[in-house]
Write a protein that holds these residues in place. Structure first.
Motif, PDB file in Angstrom:
ATOM      1  N   GLN A  57     -50.673 -44.156 -14.400  1.00 15.47           N
ATOM      2  CA  GLN A  57     -50.900 -45.584 -14.251  1.00 15.47           C
ATOM      3  C   GLN A  57     -49.569 -46.295 -14.392  1.00 15.47           C
ATOM      4  N   VAL A  59     -47.722 -49.061 -15.642  1.00 19.92           N
ATOM      5  CA  VAL A  59     -47.953 -50.061 -16.682  1.00 19.92           C
ATOM      6  C   VAL A  59     -47.270 -51.372 -16.305  1.00 19.92           C
ATOM      7  N   ASP A  60     -45.991 -51.302 -15.958  1.00 19.16           N
ATOM      8  CA  ASP A  60     -45.221 -52.460 -15.496  1.00 19.16           C
ATOM      9  C   ASP A  60     -44.004 -51.938 -14.735  1.00 19.16           C
ATOM     10  N   ASP A  61     -43.036 -52.807 -14.452  1.00 21.73           N
ATOM     11  CA  ASP A  61     -41.851 -52.395 -13.686  1.00 21.73           C
ATOM     12  C   ASP A  61     -40.961 -51.423 -14.428  1.00 21.73           C
ATOM     13  N   SER A  62     -41.166 -51.288 -15.751  1.00 21.36           N
ATOM     14  CA  SER A  62     -40.263 -50.434 -16.519  1.00 21.36           C
ATOM     15  C   SER A  62     -40.973 -49.313 -17.280  1.00 21.36           C
ATOM     16  N   SER A  63     -42.211 -48.993 -16.908  1.00 19.53           N
ATOM     17  CA  SER A  63     -42.880 -47.860 -17.559  1.00 19.53           C
ATOM     18  C   SER A  63     -44.080 -47.374 -16.742  1.00 19.53           C
ATOM     19  N   THR A 112     -46.341 -42.432 -22.313  1.00 21.74           N
ATOM     20  CA  THR A 112     -45.744 -43.496 -21.519  1.00 21.74           C
ATOM     21  C   THR A 112     -44.252 -43.228 -21.398  1.00 21.74           C
ATOM     22  N   GLU A 118     -38.833 -49.713 -10.837  1.00 24.83           N
ATOM     23  CA  GLU A 118     -40.265 -49.553 -10.615  1.00 24.83           C
ATOM     24  C   GLU A 118     -40.591 -48.155 -10.092  1.00 24.83           C
TER      25      GLU A 118
END
Length: 130
Positions: A57, A59-63, A112, A118
């Motif tokens: 998944q 999570v955001d642009d950095s993970s 994570t 990204e």
């Protein structure tokens, strides 16, 4: 004198056999090679780790979060290399985790990974017995 002996004499051929010790030594070396190859096969299978990436998944642009399942030999500690990739399959995140002793049954994990840009996917690169 037989025809075979006459031809051997005429053309200088000799019928010689390898010494008995050479035949025994060659047989022993061949047996050792077969036993060694068999042992390497069995020893490699004893430390075999099975890993499956079950989900990821963004999570955001950095993970990116990775769900995976590991089956390892009982009583052994395992390390896994996790990675996140971008659209061009370039590695944008990498992490090595160590898992505690296993009992030989499949276990599920979730980790994570921080990324430098990204990511479009996350996966388990490999796992090994430590």
């Amino acid at each position: 004198m037989t025809t075979s002996q006459m031809l051997d004499e005429r053309y200088g051929r000799t019928r010689s056999r390898a010494p008995r010790w050479l035949i025994i030594a060659g047989t022993a070396v061949a047996a050792a090679v077969v036993v060694g190859a068999g042992w390497m096969t069995v020893a490699g299978a004893l430390d075999d780790v099975d890993v499956r990436t079950t989900a990821f998944q963004l999570v955001d642009d950095s993970s990116v979060r990775i769900d995976f399942q590991v089956t390892a030999p009982a009583g052994r500690e395992v390390a896994c290399a996790l990675e996140a990739q971008d659209a061009d399959h370039g590695v944008v995140g990498w992490m090595v985790i160590e898992l505690t002793e296993t009992d030989g049954t499949p276990r599920a994990f979730q980790e994570t990974i921080p990324t430098v840009s990204e990511a479009t996917t996350g996966l388990v690169n490999s796992c090994w017995v430590t």
